[in-house]
Design an enzyme around this catalytic site. Structure first.
Site, mmCIF file in Angstrom:
data_model
loop_
_atom_site.group_PDB
_atom_site.id
_atom_site.type_symbol
_atom_site.label_atom_id
_atom_site.label_comp_id
_atom_site.label_asym_id
_atom_site.label_seq_id
_atom_site.Cartn_x
_atom_site.Cartn_y
_atom_site.Cartn_z
ATOM 1 N N HIS A 348 -52.237 -2.023 -25.793
ATOM 2 C CA HIS A 348 -50.834 -2.410 -25.572
ATOM 3 C C HIS A 348 -50.041 -2.550 -26.856
ATOM 4 C CE1 HIS A 348 -51.268 -3.510 -21.268
ATOM 5 N NE2 HIS A 348 -52.501 -3.810 -21.633
ATOM 6 N N LYS A 527 -36.809 -11.456 -23.287
ATOM 7 C CA LYS A 527 -38.164 -11.041 -23.641
ATOM 8 C C LYS A 527 -38.657 -11.990 -24.719
ATOM 9 C CE LYS A 527 -36.310 -6.961 -24.846
ATOM 10 N NZ LYS A 527 -37.114 -5.909 -24.256
ATOM 11 N N ARG A 528 -39.940 -11.885 -25.112
ATOM 12 C CA ARG A 528 -40.416 -12.702 -26.216
ATOM 13 C C ARG A 528 -39.541 -12.460 -27.447
ATOM 14 N NH1 ARG A 528 -45.208 -15.942 -25.324
ATOM 15 N NH2 ARG A 528 -45.270 -16.193 -27.573
ATOM 16 N N LYS A 533 -38.466 -6.746 -31.815
ATOM 17 C CA LYS A 533 -37.587 -6.611 -30.643
ATOM 18 C C LYS A 533 -36.116 -6.791 -31.039
ATOM 19 C CE LYS A 533 -41.182 -8.284 -27.456
ATOM 20 N NZ LYS A 533 -41.468 -7.220 -26.483
ATOM 21 N N THR A 635 -41.526 -3.266 -19.872
ATOM 22 C CA THR A 635 -41.515 -3.198 -18.401
ATOM 23 C C THR A 635 -40.219 -3.832 -17.901
ATOM 24 O OG1 THR A 635 -42.890 -5.179 -18.469
ATOM 25 C CG2 THR A 635 -43.989 -3.115 -17.915
ATOM 26 N N LYS A 639 -37.252 -2.781 -14.931
ATOM 27 C CA LYS A 639 -36.674 -3.678 -13.915
ATOM 28 C C LYS A 639 -35.158 -3.614 -13.965
ATOM 29 C CE LYS A 639 -40.703 -6.561 -14.650
ATOM 30 N NZ LYS A 639 -41.252 -7.665 -15.457
HETATM 31 C C1 F58 Z 1 -46.871 -5.811 -24.247
HETATM 32 N N1 F58 Z 1 -47.820 -6.564 -25.024
HETATM 33 C C2 F58 Z 1 -46.145 -4.770 -25.063
HETATM 34 N N2 F58 Z 1 -48.944 -8.490 -25.535
HETATM 35 O O1 F58 Z 1 -45.513 -5.380 -26.174
HETATM 36 C C3 F58 Z 1 -45.109 -4.107 -24.170
HETATM 37 O O2 F58 Z 1 -44.464 -3.070 -24.855
HETATM 38 C C4 F58 Z 1 -45.803 -3.544 -22.926
HETATM 39 O O3 F58 Z 1 -44.861 -3.078 -22.015
HETATM 40 C C5 F58 Z 1 -46.638 -4.609 -22.259
HETATM 41 O O4 F58 Z 1 -47.546 -5.176 -23.174
HETATM 42 C C6 F58 Z 1 -47.425 -4.073 -21.087
HETATM 43 O O5 F58 Z 1 -48.107 -2.917 -21.455
HETATM 44 C C7 F58 Z 1 -47.986 -7.873 -24.798
HETATM 45 O O6 F58 Z 1 -47.340 -8.462 -23.935
HETATM 46 C C8 F58 Z 1 -49.230 -9.803 -25.509
HETATM 47 O O7 F58 Z 1 -48.496 -10.616 -24.996
HETATM 48 C C9 F58 Z 1 -50.543 -10.220 -26.139
HETATM 49 C C10 F58 Z 1 -50.925 -11.612 -25.736
HETATM 50 C C11 F58 Z 1 -52.240 -12.036 -26.362
HETATM 51 C C12 F58 Z 1 -52.247 -11.872 -27.839
HETATM 52 C C13 F58 Z 1 -51.816 -10.499 -28.282
HETATM 53 C C14 F58 Z 1 -50.512 -10.043 -27.627
#
Ligand code: F58
Length: 791
Positions: A348, A527-528, A533, A635, A639
């Site tokens: 990811h 988003k985060r 970002k 994602t 939406k």
């Molecule tokens: C996200 N990663 C990507 N990681 O940033 C986003 O582009 C993608 O659409 C999504 O995954 C789904 O594929 C992400 O959310 C985390 O939150 C992890 C949590 C645990 C530690 C490392 C990052």
């Protein structure tokens, strides 16, 4: 089921399951009683699904994920069981307000962001299409922290969703595994045997995941950590009260809290323990099921597809080899091949700081046998590569991405661009060695939650126009194409959006005391919070716009409300400064009588799934402005597009595919490509050059430095300004001018309602491909070799 049946069932549960008299029942009691009444309706499908899977001997899918960001479950179940009308009627007859009851449920925030939410969408889709599956994860007592602001600064508080009764789970007291850590490996009878020093119990809790129309339901099995040995009565009797409970408390820490760090990995011992804890329990559960059904372990890849959601469960490789080789006596090479036949891995992120590495010393101490096996796996893999460029252990660290890759038969990226970049960058060598292993599965979202349930007005219009088939066949949205030139349809489409915006405005006034004009453009970035970002690019544009409006208050300004929401990792100082800055800017801009009719900025606290469900249907413009090459997919972007908010965005992640599908005219593109961004970083002084060339940008930075937003405190944002004028790794300055121009194109389009409604409707009609049903079918055929059940 009639509304009267449902009402009886609610009353029965209220009295006999909760012991609560209707005269004194709280909202919480009513919500639990309703949840039980609804839950009763899905249990039979749940049994039927597992019976059908068992009977047909179908291959099962196991989705191993540290995070499942499922949000609320009650409304999801009501919608999927098609009980909306009955629930409305029954609750109203009982004198309750249906929305209040539904919103009484706390979000299950067992995830950080996109990765966890994707897992939740996948669980819903797997049940909808009838693919027999289990989700495996951790039952965190405390999910993602609750966010509030103190004078604009983020404050984190513990989240405690489990302090309220969780109506959806079933504890399985017979499903408990002993999970060991530490100790040593000794030779016994010519075989290595691991004797762990510490142990905890993994206790299963099952939550049914119901699909559309309630036809199939799968299981989300979450593991809670419990002490092997309970309370120490002898110590208690000696008066050592705290010590008596110590071991018990220690045992529970493993599932106490979700790590709140997105995108950066922190090498914490407890995190590695969490990873091994849930992976080991899940694998034992899987092997136990195969054996109980009389399957042979040699055939494991025919019975089980085990998907690793990122590298967090990557220890599954060595653990499965250990279970097959050490504990079941399978020859090592065969054990490795068998494990690989089952395992596959989703990546990811390409951000180097997010790629997990564990120190060899820690791994050897906590999981000594696994460290041996990692070396054996590494050696076996070395045979395949002349010249040996890839190793699993480097500079005293185990590289989990490489380990997951080597132990998987397929590895996937989450958007076309991301998958290409995986091949060219992080996994270039491994890709050369295994050129067919990497595949792409572009992310998707479930239309049941993200359109049908969260946007009823739009859903009614779509159903009225093309029938109901779109709900589980989202490609049918294409059938709206002829209506895109039909004035009556476009009017109705615009009216639905306007009504959603009015609802949001009412809610904002009631809960946050802010007034916004529902006719202004609702420009949303949720988003985060992360530098890549680029929420700071968005707020810089707001400052520049504010200055322009102030300089020319009689101009033809298009009213805008910029809405932000998102959490920063507690240890991510820069991200927290961005939050503070946005809040500070909001305070000044919103108080400006000249500009505030045209420009408002809101930062809503405590972003979560429920808030997203409220904001997305009311959004006009979707901000997807990451530095190209950094957002794996996104994602949220999907939406928004489905709900008729055109994107302003870069060519990053799935934006590329969204733009291809909705049409270039219905997407506000700006900024450098991933390749151009790489090249730009090599230009010395790139930020300075960009600042000198754009007076709006230099003006905005000057206002920040001057203390305009920080009560004349010129130091508050010194770090932010130094970053932007210095290294500016994420190229905020270099993309600013293009972003500004794209925003003005968005203004012009929005100023013409005819243009805007057509663009918005095109986004809905052409985004059907972004259903997670399509994504999961891709995994089933390209990776899992799994089939759907039939009745
Ligand atoms: C996200 N990663 C990507 N990681 O940033 C986003 O582009 C993608 O659409 C999504 O995954 C789904 O594929 C992400 O959310 C985390 O939150 C992890 C949590 C645990 C530690 C490392 C990052």
């Amino acid at each position: 089921m009639t509304a009267a049946d449902l009402r009886d069932s609610i009353l029965r549960h209220l009295a006999y399951s909760l012991g609560s008299d209707p005269e004194h029942a709280t909202l919480h009691d009513w919500r639990i009683a309703l949840s039980f009444a609804v839950r009763d309706r899905l249990v039979d499908s749940w049994f039927a699904t597992s019976r059908a899977a068992r009977k047909s001997g179908a291959k099962r899918v196991y989705y191993l994920s540290m995070e499942f960001l499922i949000g609320r479950l009650l409304e999801d179940a009501i919608v999927n069981l098609r009980l909306e009308e009955q629930v409305d009627k029954a609750l109203s007859e009982l004198g309750l307000v249906p929305r209040e009851v539904i919103e009484n449920e706390p979000d299950a925030a067992l995830g950080n962001g996109g990765l966890g939410r994707l897992a939740a969408c996948f669980m819903e889709t797997l049940a909808t299409i009838g693919c027999p599956a289990f989700g495996y994860g951790i039952r965190y007592e405390n999910g993602l922290f609750r966010q509030s602001f103190d004078e604009g600064r983020q404050v984190e508080e513990a989240e405690d969703w489990l302090s309220q009764f969780h109506a959806w789970e079933f504890e399985r007291r017979h499903l408990r595994y002993r999970i060991c850590f530490g100790g040593e490996v000794v030779e016994e009878g010519g075989k290595p045997v691991w004797h762990g020093a510490e142990a905890v119990t993994a206790q299963a809790f099952d939550t049914p995941m119901i699909g559309w129309r309630g036809k199939w339901a799968n299981t989300l099995r979450l593991w809670a950590a419990e002490p092997v040995k309970g309370f120490d009565l002898a110590r208690f009797n000696r008066g050592e009260y705290a010590a008596a409970a110590e071991e018990e408390a220690l045992g529970r820490t493993i599932s106490r809290v979700l790590y709140p760090d997105d995108t950066t990995e922190q090498g914490k011992e407890l995190r590695l323990k969490q990873e091994y804890f849930f992976t080991a329990a899940s694998l034992r559960d899987i092997l136990g099921r195969v054996e109980a059904e009389g399957g042979s372990l040699a055939d494991l890849p025919k019975r089980a597809a085990i998907q690793l959601n990122d590298t967090h469960p990557a220890i599954a490789g060595p653990e499965l080899v250990r279970l097959l080789h050490d504990e079941r006596g399978m020859p090592l090479d065969q054990a490795i091949a068998t494990a690989r036949g089952c395992l596959s891995y989703t990546n990811h992120t390409l951000m180097p700081e997010a790629l997990e590495r564990w120190s060899e010393a820690l791994m050897s101490r906590l999981l000594p046998r696994h460290m041996d096996l990692i070396e054996r796996i590494d050696a076996a893999h070395a045979v395949e590569q002349p010249g040996r460029k890839v190793t699993l252990v480097e500079h005293g660290e185990v590289k989990m991405g490489e380990l997951a890759f080597v132990m998987a038969h397929k590895v996937n990226g989450v958007s076309a661009l991301h998958t290409e970049l995986m091949k060219q960058t992080v996994f270039a060598e491994l890709h050369r060695l295994h050129p067919t292993r990497i595949v792409n599965e572009t992310n998707g979202v479930t239309p049941r939650r993200w359109v049908l349930s969260s946007n009823p007005r739009l859903s009614h219009l779509i159903t009225e126009t093309i029938g109901e088939g779109w709900v589980d066949d989202l490609d049918q949205l294409e059938r709206l194409e002829p209506s895109l030139t039909d004035a009556a349809f476009l009017d109705a489409y615009a009216a639905a959006k306007r009504a959603n915006k009015a609802d949001l405005a009412t809610w904002l006034a009631a809960t946050h005391g802010v007034k916004v004009d529902p006719d202004a453009m609702f420009d949303v970035q949720i988003k985060r919070i992360h530098e890549y970002k680029r929420q700071h690019l968005n707020i810089l544009e707001a400052i520049a716009l504010w200055s322009d409006i102030r300089a020319n208050p009689d101009g033809d300004w298009v009213p805008r409300v910029k809405i932000f929401a998102g959490k920063a990792a507690p240890g991510y100082v820069f991200a927290k400064e961005i939050i503070h800055l946005i809040n500070d800017v909001a305070a000044v801009l919103n108080a400006d009588p000249v500009t505030s009719p045209y420009l408002k900025v809101l930062f809503l606290p405590n972003y979560n799934v429920s808030l997203a469900e409220r904001l997305i249907p009311a959004a006009d413009l979707s901000e997807q402005i990451s530095t190209a090459g950094k957002e794996a997919s996104g994602t949220g972007n999907m939406k928004f597009a489905l709900n008729g908010a055109p994107t302003i965005g870069t060519l990053d992640g799935a934006n590329v595919e969204i733009r291809e599908r909705v049409g270039t005219r219905n997407f506000f593109l700006f900024g450098m490509t991933a390749e151009e961004a790489e090249a730009r970083r090599a230009v010395p002084d790139h930020a300075r050059q960009a600042i000198t060339a754009d007076t709006r940008l230099s003006g905005a930075l000057r206002e920040i430095s001057r203390g305009t937003f920080s009560g004349n405190d010129r130091h508050r944002y010194r770090g932010v300004v130094a970053n932007l004028t210095g290294e500016d790794y994420f190229l905020v300055c270099s993309d600013f001018t293009a972003y500004w121009d794209a925003q003005r194109r968005a203004d012009a389009a929005f100023a013409d309602p005819e243009t805007w409604r057509r663009m918005a409707a095109c986004n809905t009609a052409r985004s059907g491909w972004f259903s997670s049903d399509r994504t999961i079918r891709g995994y089933m055929s390209d990776i899992w070799g799994a089939k759907v059940l039939t009745h």
